[in-house]
Enzyme design. Structure first.
Site, short mmCIF file in Angstrom:
data_model
loop_
_atom_site.label_atom_id
_atom_site.label_comp_id
_atom_site.label_asym_id
_atom_site.label_seq_id
_atom_site.Cartn_x
_atom_site.Cartn_y
_atom_site.Cartn_z
N CYS A 1 55.41 12.22 107.14
CA CYS A 1 55.34 13.35 106.22
C CYS A 1 53.92 13.89 106.13
O CYS A 1 53.49 14.61 107.02
CB CYS A 1 55.92 12.95 104.87
SG CYS A 1 56.54 14.38 103.99
N HIS B 1 60.86 10.82 106.11
CA HIS B 1 60.43 9.47 105.72
C HIS B 1 61.37 8.43 106.34
O HIS B 1 62.32 7.98 105.69
CB HIS B 1 60.46 9.33 104.20
CG HIS B 1 59.39 10.10 103.51
ND1 HIS B 1 58.13 9.60 103.31
CD2 HIS B 1 59.39 11.36 103.00
CE1 HIS B 1 57.39 10.51 102.70
NE2 HIS B 1 58.12 11.58 102.49
N GLU C 1 60.96 5.42 106.71
CA GLU C 1 60.86 4.08 106.09
C GLU C 1 62.04 3.78 105.17
O GLU C 1 62.35 2.63 104.90
CB GLU C 1 59.54 3.95 105.30
CG GLU C 1 59.37 4.84 104.08
CD GLU C 1 58.73 6.20 104.38
OE1 GLU C 1 58.85 6.67 105.54
OE2 GLU C 1 58.13 6.80 103.46
N1 GLN Z 1 52.17 16.96 100.21
C1 GLN Z 1 52.95 17.21 101.37
C2 GLN Z 1 54.07 18.20 101.10
O1 GLN Z 1 54.42 18.46 99.99
C3 GLN Z 1 53.49 15.92 101.96
C4 GLN Z 1 54.53 15.26 101.12
C5 GLN Z 1 54.82 13.84 101.51
O2 GLN Z 1 54.06 13.23 102.24
N2 GLN Z 1 55.90 13.28 101.01
O3 GLN Z 1 54.63 18.75 102.02
#
Ligand code: GLN
Length: 544
Positions: free
Chosen positions: A381, A507, A509
């Site tokens: 992400c 994600h 994970e």
């Molecule tokens: N801050 C970033 C976004 O909003 C990444 C978010 C995250 O890593 N979950 O896109």
């Protein structure tokens, strides 16, 4: 008729109630009983989505896009189910929904009270999950500790359930801590007696008491708890601290908790089969060659903030018969001291998710270090966004490249908001959340990892790869190995001229399991395991 197991906590929080709930799920499931779980959180926030990781740890995302408590991650990993939004209930949700009904006029003429309106709403949530999941057993964890002001309506609701669904269909499990006094060298039962008294004051007599302790619990102590708390001795279950959370189901099984629950709830069960779990735990505990991975984030002081990432790395390391040596690197330390100080022994670098500007420059430097030194890199992400910014800055040479999250005025917003996100004002629950499909591109590291062409992974972010920069970045060597099926969103990027530098906008994970590591984590560790760093020695050939 579904059966309900209610799990409360006594004495102090953080004694492993969530792991206990998850482990009860494992031992029941090993008897072919279908199980699901629910967490009741007494705080007033509607969900933990807007809470700081420092306050709450990781926000776990379900496949249907709910932002939930991290305990749900353990339920999923231990019971091997994919949960839904119904599995996390907060006081905030309950009050919000009761007030909405009141405004609509559902209770016209009535005074809205904690009993019965709030408690009825809570019980509806139990029944809704039971209906939706069709599970034989619903395990429900009451967050916090017995005696907390906020938890009272939840305790009252679980008390009422005994009459609502019948005594034979409900079981109360209380998890407590036996503190050890070094002055007298003994474990004390008094706090447990007090918390059981507190429960009884609410009208709940526990059927089973699980005693957490750092030391073995003598028989006499079990007798004492049995006598004072009015619970059969076999139902006083000792649970001493162990090196791996994955051992807990085996310990509870050893103490015959599974059979006890089956008997008490009169469940239809097969013989238990925990052989695969047992084998995994035995491998986990055996001495294995270490693998050193650096996790570069900004909430590293609180490891719970990266709970699922750590677990997914453990699963993947075990798959390759390695013992995970995880370096928690604060990206602000990299900003101050440079990469070499903190990353020189890392065989792989992982940059997980995060929000806000603080620490991002350190993460960009870590991505730069991974790229220049050919160290395997996995970006999750924010980790993808950081990798793209780094590449745009130092390969394309546009120094100013950034995400508009960190620099709203940048002329090179390689990461930006989608037009539909630009008009959103509310912060809660408005990100791209939950499962989205992703089409993989043949021949890439990502496609090799997943061994299929269409995958579904969980998202939680607002910002996206900016398509205006797709062509120049691609020409410079970036590969888009996963796209949304309509081709509009970049979901996975990797580098052509690097052994393994792969990042995803989702994600991965969240769906990793001990027996089935997520493919990206698995291949990341595979790439990292042969990397030699400072201090490491190649294995010497033995003289024949
Ligand atoms: N801050 C970033 C976004 O909003 C990444 C978010 C995250 O890593 N979950 O896109």
């Amino acid at each position: 008729m579904p059966k309900y197991i209610f799990v409360t906590g006594g004495v102090v929080s953080s004694v492993g109630k969530g792991i206990t709930v998850a482990s009860i799920g494992t031992i029941l499931k090993s008897r072919q009983i279908s199980v699901t779980a629910q967490k009741l959180d007494p705080y007033i926030n509607v969900d933990p989505g807007t809470l700081s990781p420092y306050q709450h740890g990781e926000v776990f995302v379900t496949q249907d896009g709910a932002e939930t408590d991290l305990d749900l991650g353990n339920y999923e990993r231990f019971i091997d189910v994919n949960l839904t939004a119904e599995s996390n209930v907060t006081s905030g949700q309950i009050y919000r929904d009761v007030i909405a009904k009141e405004r609509r006029g559902d209770f016209l003429g009535g005074t809205i009270q904690v009993v019965p309106h709030i408690t009825t709403e809570i019980k509806e949530r139990f029944k809704k999950l039971a209906e939706k999941s069709q599970a034989d057993v619903i395990i429900i964890e009451v967050g916090g500790t017995v005696g907390d002001i906020e938890g009272q309506p939840f305790l009252e609701a679980i008390r009422q359930m005994r009459n609502d669904v019948g005594r034979g269909n409900v079981l109360y499990v209380h998890v407590t801590l036996l503190p050890y006094l070094t002055s007298t060298l003994e474990l004390k039962t008094k706090p447990t007696q007090h918390s059981v008294n507190e429960l009884r004051r609410m009208g709940i007599q526990p059927d089973i008491i699980i005693c957490r302790s750092d030391y073995p619990i003598p028989e006499g102590t079990r007798d004492k708890i049995s006598l004072f708390c009015d619970v059969n001795k076999e139902a006083v279950i000792p649970l001493t601290t162990v090196s791996s959370i994955y051992e807990v189901p085996l310990i509870l099984e050893e103490e015959k908790l599974g059979q006890l629950i089956v008997d008490k709830l009169d469940l239809k069960a097969q013989l238990t089969d925990l052989s695969q779990w047992r084998e995994l735990v035995a491998r986990l505990k055996a001495p294995l060659e270490p693998i050193t991975i650096a996790l570069v984030g900004k909430y590293t002081e609180l490891q719970d903030a990266y709970y699922s990432v750590r677990e997914a790395l453990r699963h993947a390391a075990l798959y390759h018969n390695r013992d995970l040596n995880l370096l928690w690197v604060n990206s602000e330390d990299i900003e101050r001291d440079g990469c070499d100080t903190w990353l020189r022994s890392a065989q792989g670098i992982i940059v997980p998710g995060g929000f806000g500007l603080r620490g991002v420059e350190g993460m960009i430097r870590a991505a730069n270090y991974a790229r220049n030194n050919e160290i395997p890199y996995l970006g999750l992400c924010l980790g993808l966004q950081v990798m793209v910014i780094e590449f745009a800055r130092y390969v394309l040479g546009s120094e100013e490249s950034n995400s508009s999250e960190f620099d709203a005025a940048t002329s090179y917003p390689v990461i930006d908001l989608l037009p539909e996100q630009k008009t959103i004002e509310n912060k809660g629950g408005t990100m791209r959340l939950g499962n989205y499909p992703c089409q993989l591109v043949e021949g890439t590291c990502a496609a090799k990892a997943y061994e299929q062409s269409l995958i579904h992974e969980r998202h939680r972010h607002r910002y996206e790869f900016n398509n205006d920069f797709r062509t120049p970045l691609q020409e410079a060597g970036m590969v888009y190995s996963g796209l949304s099926p309509d081709g509009k969103l970049v979901e996975i990027c990797e580098l052509a001229n690097h052994p393994w530098m792969v990042s995803c906008q989702f994600h991965p994970e969240f769906n990793s399991r001990l027996s089935r590591p997520n493919p990206l984590f698995r291949d990341f560790i595979n790439a990292a395991k042969d990397v030699l760093r400072e201090g490491a020695q190649p294995p010497l050939p033995l003289p024949s």
